[in-house]
Design a protein around this motif. Structure first.
Motif, PDB file in Angstrom:
ATOM      1  N   ALA A 263       1.110  -1.003   0.372  1.00  0.00           N
ATOM      2  CA  ALA A 263       0.077  -0.277   0.016  1.00  0.00           C
ATOM      3  C   ALA A 263       0.602   1.316  -0.257  1.00  0.00           C
TER       4      ALA A 263
ATOM      5  N   GLY B 136      -5.531   2.139  -8.504  1.00  0.00           N
ATOM      6  CA  GLY B 136      -6.783   1.860  -7.623  1.00  0.00           C
ATOM      7  C   GLY B 136      -7.595   2.285  -7.922  1.00  0.00           C
TER       8      GLY B 136
ATOM      9  N   ARG C  63       0.201   4.221   0.906  1.00  0.00           N
ATOM     10  CA  ARG C  63      -0.117   4.707   2.374  1.00  0.00           C
ATOM     11  C   ARG C  63       1.239   3.942   4.018  1.00  0.00           C
TER      12      ARG C  63
ATOM     13  N   GLU D 279      -7.040   0.909  -3.208  1.00  0.00           N
ATOM     14  CA  GLU D 279      -6.616   1.610  -2.831  1.00  0.00           C
ATOM     15  C   GLU D 279      -4.924   1.710  -3.313  1.00  0.00           C
ATOM     16  N   ARG D 280      -4.527   2.877  -3.227  1.00  0.00           N
ATOM     17  CA  ARG D 280      -3.297   3.168  -4.486  1.00  0.00           C
ATOM     18  C   ARG D 280      -1.778   2.325  -3.694  1.00  0.00           C
ATOM     19  N   ARG D 281      -1.406   0.952  -4.651  1.00  0.00           N
ATOM     20  CA  ARG D 281      -0.052  -0.069  -4.182  1.00  0.00           C
ATOM     21  C   ARG D 281       0.691   0.167  -5.987  1.00  0.00           C
TER      22      ARG D 281
END
Length: 378
Positions: A88, A134, A90, A139-141
């Motif tokens: 991820a 995503g 984040r 979610e952005r990965r």
């Protein structure tokens, strides 16, 4: 991710220190060192190497990237998309913000180059980008396989068919961009480790029958073919197998306090714990066999049960909860079967902990049946 960063950084810092001690300059590092990404588990290495060269050693981007590309090569082991590591964004932001900056810059330069070669093909850019945006609700990965592919000067599969399918399926877009980058290197099994060292009794038996030339030229094992029906050789081979099974039985007794019947069939599955490796299917078969023995203790269709010891070993990735659940299930099933007096020696289930090459040297020579039931390539 913390573990990967620690191991990758320690390895690369050691490599750089040794290189500087020998050569005194970093500019030939990529030509004198090989940084092998064995699947995506160490795929943070290109970003860490760039960080070290840029931030710690003061190189410019062009020189650092040239060295990285020269040094890094990537081996892919599976065609399963879910086995390609992603993290991820984040998490990168929290733990490795500088690495994320470098990955963003690598991606920016890569996508600029792609735009020049394939203008207007935004779908291609989205598929090969180092960042999964995503768009479908996720979610952005960070795509670690994409980082490995972009940073490597050479990419290979581990069998001819695997390498062919690799460029037709999961890496088709990258093979379109860099067809010259993809190659095949067929996996080998070293007889020095898995025959001479792990199975010295069998090695000695082979020497007595066909000489020791096979130790240098494995093709000489073909001289055994005319001896296949030799009864004396067959008996000597079975004696070697029994001795190896006794050695493994002693390991099981020492590690688990469990006595297993060396005259039972040793049914062995040793692999990384993963859904597609199908340890779960193996366990379902063990449960089915256990229930059948309880229902028909004397056997089925007039034939008695062949005693069987099922031996499983392997490690689960730290964050792979399903794999950890499979390990837990194996222990739960073993606890029930191994303590049931109705079954006795007809069936035992063993999960050996702390799988390693050293443990494998005791397991593999003792195998009567080796389970190869992965779905890879199907």
């Amino acid at each position: 991710l913390k573990q990967e960063a620690f191991l990758v950084s320690a390895s690369l810092q050691d490599l750089i220190e040794r290189h500087l001690r020998e050569f005194g300059s970093l500019h030939n590092l990529g030509r004198t060192n090989a940084i092998h990404l064995n699947d995506t588990h160490p795929a943070l290495a290109p970003a860490e190497l760039m960080r070290l060269l840029l931030d710690e050693h003061g190189l410019g981007w062009a020189d650092a990237w040239k060295i990285t590309r020269q040094a890094v090569a990537y081996t892919n082991h599976t065609l399963m998309p879910e086995a390609l590591e992603t993290w991820a964004v984040r998490m990168f932001e929290q733990l490795l913000p500088r690495h994320l900056e470098i990955i963003y810059e690598i991606n920016h330069r890569f996508l600029d180059e792609l735009q020049q070669r394939f203008p207007g093909d935004h779908a291609l850019a989205s598929r090969v980008s180092l960042i999964d945006e995503g768009h479908h609700g996720g979610e952005r990965r960070v795509r670690m396989a994409s980082l490995a592919l972009v940073a490597s000067h050479r990419v290979n599969g581990v069998a001819a068919l695997h390498s062919e399918l690799m460029v037709q399926t999961i890496f088709a877009d990258y093979a379109r961009v860099w067809p010259e980058r993809f190659h095949n290197v067929t996996n080998g099994v070293t007889p020095r480790r898995w025959l001479e060292q792990a199975n010295p009794r069998l090695s000695t038996l082979l020497d007595s029958r066909i000489g020791d030339g096979w130790r240098r030229n494995l093709a000489e094992l073909g001289e055994l073919k005319p001896l296949a029906a030799n009864r004396e050789l067959g008996e000597e081979f079975l004696a070697v197998k029994r001795a190896n099974k006794e050695r493994l039985a002693a390991v099981i007794r020492r590690e688990l306090g469990l006595n297993v019947n060396v005259d039972s069939l040793f049914d062995i599955q040793i692999k990384r714990i993963h859904e597609y490796k199908r340890q779960l299917l193996n366990l379902l078969h063990v449960i089915s066999r256990y229930q059948a023995i309880c229902d028909n203790p004397e056997g089925v269709n007039g034939a008695p049960w062949v005693p069987r010891t099922v031996i499983i070993a392997g490690k689960a990735a730290s964050a792979y909860q399903m794999a950890k659940s499979i390990v837990r299930l194996a222990h739960d099933v073993a606890r029930v079967i191994n303590s049931d007096p109705r079954v006795g020696d007809k069936l035992k289930l063993v999960f050996l902990p702390n799988y390693s090459v050293t443990l494998a040297e005791s397991i593999i020579p003792a195998a009567d049946l080796s389970e190869q039931i992965s779905t890879a390539g199907m």
